[in-house]
Design an enzyme around this catalytic site. Structure first.
Site, PDB file in Angstrom:
ATOM      1  N   HIS A 238      33.202  37.030  51.504  1.00  0.00           N
ATOM      2  CA  HIS A 238      34.560  36.493  51.601  1.00  0.00           C
ATOM      3  C   HIS A 238      35.464  37.397  52.450  1.00  0.00           C
ATOM      4  O   HIS A 238      36.351  36.914  53.137  1.00  0.00           O
ATOM      5  CB  HIS A 238      35.141  36.249  50.202  1.00  0.00           C
ATOM      6  CG  HIS A 238      34.473  35.098  49.487  1.00  0.00           C
ATOM      7  ND1 HIS A 238      33.343  35.245  48.716  1.00  0.00           N
ATOM      8  CD2 HIS A 238      34.754  33.763  49.464  1.00  0.00           C
ATOM      9  CE1 HIS A 238      32.973  34.052  48.244  1.00  0.00           C
ATOM     10  NE2 HIS A 238      33.809  33.143  48.677  1.00  0.00           N
ATOM     11  N   GLU A 350      35.146  37.684  40.127  1.00  0.00           N
ATOM     12  CA  GLU A 350      34.865  36.309  40.550  1.00  0.00           C
ATOM     13  C   GLU A 350      35.310  35.250  39.541  1.00  0.00           C
ATOM     14  O   GLU A 350      35.973  34.300  39.987  1.00  0.00           O
ATOM     15  CB  GLU A 350      33.363  36.159  40.868  1.00  0.00           C
ATOM     16  CG  GLU A 350      33.105  34.863  41.578  1.00  0.00           C
ATOM     17  CD  GLU A 350      31.652  34.735  42.005  1.00  0.00           C
ATOM     18  OE1 GLU A 350      30.838  35.622  41.734  1.00  0.00           O
ATOM     19  OE2 GLU A 350      31.360  33.713  42.608  1.00  0.00           O
TER      20      GLU A 350
HETATM   21 CU1  CUO Z   1      33.967  31.255  47.760  1.00  0.00          CU
HETATM   22 CU2  CUO Z   1      36.876  31.560  46.264  1.00  0.00          CU
HETATM   23  O1  CUO Z   1      35.681  30.327  47.135  1.00  0.00           O
HETATM   24  O2  CUO Z   1      34.893  31.991  46.281  1.00  0.00           O
END
Ligand code: CUO
Length: 685
Positions: A238, A350
């Protein structure tokens, strides 16, 4: 591929059409045990079973004792399914366990045929995909691209109306592709629209969907979730998305993305997705500019959570980083160390089931998605479902995705900033001198060339209840000219050595045209490639093709089209046509650039492979996009921190990239020149 594995793939064909109807190109039908028919079809079961006559291959389905499917069946058939909604995650976790627990593929097919008629199609598809990726007896099986199964998540719904029209009228022969316009979601008066080609790129969204498929958050079998350095990869993949997005923004005269760090502040950016959900028979709800996230109370989704809860989790998370230790459920604290701290934080943030303390640190990142995706109807009074941020297949379309993840990345960076800086011992590779790096290709020397390209995808698999036959959609995306890196290395050690080459690219100037300080630039570093290469004593010229990037998957794997399929339709080769969908789409390797040539700096470094390498056997066919996706069932193939050497700040004396360089590194100024022209894929020049 065994016949039963082939049968399993039929569940990806026409996902909302009942599985007693014809499936696949051969028009196979499942012969279901009577008790598998839902009540509404029971009285018709004999008629339905004989409906397609003796021409279509018939697949007998074994009657089995059905597991308890109560939990996954709680999600209504026609609702949207979100991996970020805790209740949905639990239901999916349960269904994954059921699929994983079936003793053999035959029984898996049985339970699937029962489920396919009852369970929410998105959830069914997701759980079956996770099971296929993780079961030993289906591991080699390549699931069809999600864009084919659920094309409604990726394109303008006008396409489907047009496709139905065409398939009803042209019942045989070649059908012309339906063209989807680029940038159809907003006008030019919306500045954010300048990067819509990135946000709404089908390949990018497919990559993101696949990444979350390969790295699920929830399953009772922890091994499915607990993959090597999973939390760190969540952070890194990310982080790279944000770096790439920022480069695109800078090329398009937009400021770097503003993080969404004040949860009480209205969200400036609106987003109107212009997508329909075929399963829910609704269009995806928009978010108006100036919306604010609000306390959620949606009994239907079993969500009750206040914005303050998000703030509490955030504060605890930041406290953990400040203390360099997290609190465990038993009240003890656990130090975050240099090597694994980021992994622990990634899972905590997460969060996934391997979070060390979910009761205390909560579910910050996932719930951020949920709060944002329900900002238009936080208490369900308008009976609306979540917006695109609620679905990993569509989230990257919305500008707020990047603002949210940019904040998440900032929090991770707080931890990275507390780590010791890399000293010479960890940066240099004594005796190995990298004297130059350059780029050669159709764009010229040290110049990249980009333009638009049109590609075609096949939609028929996802076109339920329409006459069979191919349905092609043609859409426009960014593309670059392929190129080679040329790296000159002098090995002065007197013996051969093995090097790991690490190649990055980054912008050089900020929004105002001033040179980027090192600390800003390192966070904009985009990984382009990483590979190992033997180095003979003396001088070596290393040439590496852009096509071989460890970040990307080839074009054909992102947009599989009927025309590229090997073998006859319905044959084993055709069905097994390689598809491993996780990987940055190759056509998005290089940012768009500008017509004048956008200045970037290319960075190359060689490190000692003996210190970097992981001892393991590599098998399988999905090993070529390891940088952002890891390797299936294997360890992450690099011992260093992900993003090394830019994952953390440098010594304060380093103010520019030049200050950072060691003899085993080199940089090259280059440009990305964009030509505003469109070609059709496969027709070069
Ligand atoms: Cu990939 Cu927020 O979308 O983790």
């Amino acid at each position: 591929m065994t016949d039963s594995n082939k049968t399993l793939l039929l569940f990806f064909d026409r996902p909302t059409e009942p599985c007693f109807m014809q499936k696949g190109e051969a028009g196979s039908t499942f012969q279901l045990p009577d008790n598998f028919y839902p009540d509404k079809y029971k009285s018709l079961s004999t008629t339905l079973a004989n409906r397609f006559g003796s021409d279509s291959p018939s697949i007998p389905i074994t009657d089995i004792v059905l597991p308890n499917l109560q939990l996954p069946m709680e999600l209504p058939y026609n609702e949207q399914f979100s991996l970020f909604v805790p209740k949905h995650r639990q239901m999916a976790g349960k269904l994954i366990d059921i699929f994983m627990g079936m003793r053999n593929v035959q029984e898996l097919i049985s339970v699937c045929s029962y489920c396919q008629l009852r369970i929410n199609p998105y959830m069914f598809n997701y759980c079956l995909s996770v099971a296929i990726l993780h079961r030993p007896d289906t591991k080699g099986l390549d699931i069809p691209t999600f864009a084919e199964t659920f094309p409604d998540k990726f394109m303008d719904p006008k396409v489907f109306r047009r496709a139905r029209e065409i398939s009803n009228v042209v019942t045989s022969g070649v059908r012309m592709p339906i063209t989807i316009p680029l940038n159809y979601t907003a006008s030019e008066s919306e500045p954010e629209q300048r990067v819509a080609y990135f946000r709404e790129d089908m390949g990018i969204n497919l990559h993101h969907w696949h990444w979350h498929l390969v790295y699920p958050f929830e399953a009772a079998d922890r091994a499915i979730v607990n993959k090597d350095r999973r939390g760190e990869l969540f952070y890194y993949m990310h982080q790279q998305i944000i770096a790439r997005y920022n480069a695109e923004r800078l090329c398009n005269n937009l400021n770097r993305v503003k993080r969404f760090n004040n949860f009480r502040e209205p969200i400036e950016e609106g987003y109107f997705p212009k997508l329909d959900s075929q399963v829910a028979s609704r269009s995806w709800p928009p978010r108006f500019a100036g919306s604010t996230i609000r306390d959620l109370d949606r009994p239907v989704d079993q969500i009750r959570s206040d914005v303050s809860e998000l703030e509490t989790w955030r504060d605890r998370f930041i406290q953990a980083i400040e203390d360099n230790a997290i609190i465990l459920p038993n009240g003890r604290s656990m130090q975050l160390d240099e090597a694994t701290g980021i992994d622990v934080l990634g899972n905590l943030m997460e969060s996934s089931v391997i979070s060390r303390n979910r009761p205390y640190y909560g579910d910050l990142h996932n719930m951020g998605h949920v709060f944002i995706s329900y900002s238009h109807d936080p208490d369900h009074r308008n009976l609306e479902q979540f917006g695109v941020m609620g679905d990993s297949a569509t989230a990257m379309r919305d500008p707020i995705f990047y603002r949210w993840h940019s904040y998440i990345d900032d929090i991770f960076n707080l931890h990275k900033s507390k780590l010791p800086t890399y000293g010479e011992d960890r940066l240099d590779f004594p005796g190995i001198r990298l004297s130059s790096v350059s780029v050669e290709g159709a764009g010229g020397t040290n110049a990249f060339a980009t333009q638009w390209e049109q590609s075609t995808v096949e939609l028929s698999r996802g076109m339920d209840f329409t006459p069979r036959g191919s349905v092609l959609a043609r859409f426009t995306h960014l593309q670059h000219e392929e190129f080679n890196y040329v790296i000159e290395v002098n090995n002065t050690t007197g013996s051969s050595a093995m090097g790991t080459f690490r190649i990055f690219i980054a912008p050089t100037l900020d929004e105002n045209g001033s040179p980027l300080p090192f600390e800003d630039q390192r966070r904009l570093m985009i990984e382009l490639d990483k590979f190992s290469q033997p180095l003979n004593p003396g001088t070596n010229t290393v040439r590496r093709r852009s096509l071989d990037s460890s970040v990307t998957i080839p074009y054909e794997r992102t947009f599989r089209s009927q025309a590229d399929r090997p073998g006859d339709p319905g044959s084993a080769e055709a069905a097994q046509f390689d598809f491993c969908g996780c990987g940055w789409p190759h056509h998005m390797l290089i940012p768009k650039g500008t017509p004048e040539g956008y200045p970037m700096v290319l960075f190359a470094m060689v490190t000692n492979w003996d210190e970097d390498r992981i001892e393991q056997d590599l098998v399988g066919t999905c090993n070529d996009a390891a940088s952002y996706c890891g390797i299936r069932d294997r360890r992450y193939p690099d011992r260093r921190a992900m993003g090394f050497p830019f994952d953390r700040p440098a010594d304060p004396s380093v103010t520019s990239l030049h200050d950072f360089l060691k003899p085993n590194m080199a940089v090259r100024d280059c440009t990305i020149r964009f030509t505003d022209a469109t070609r059709i894929h496969g027709q070069r020049g």
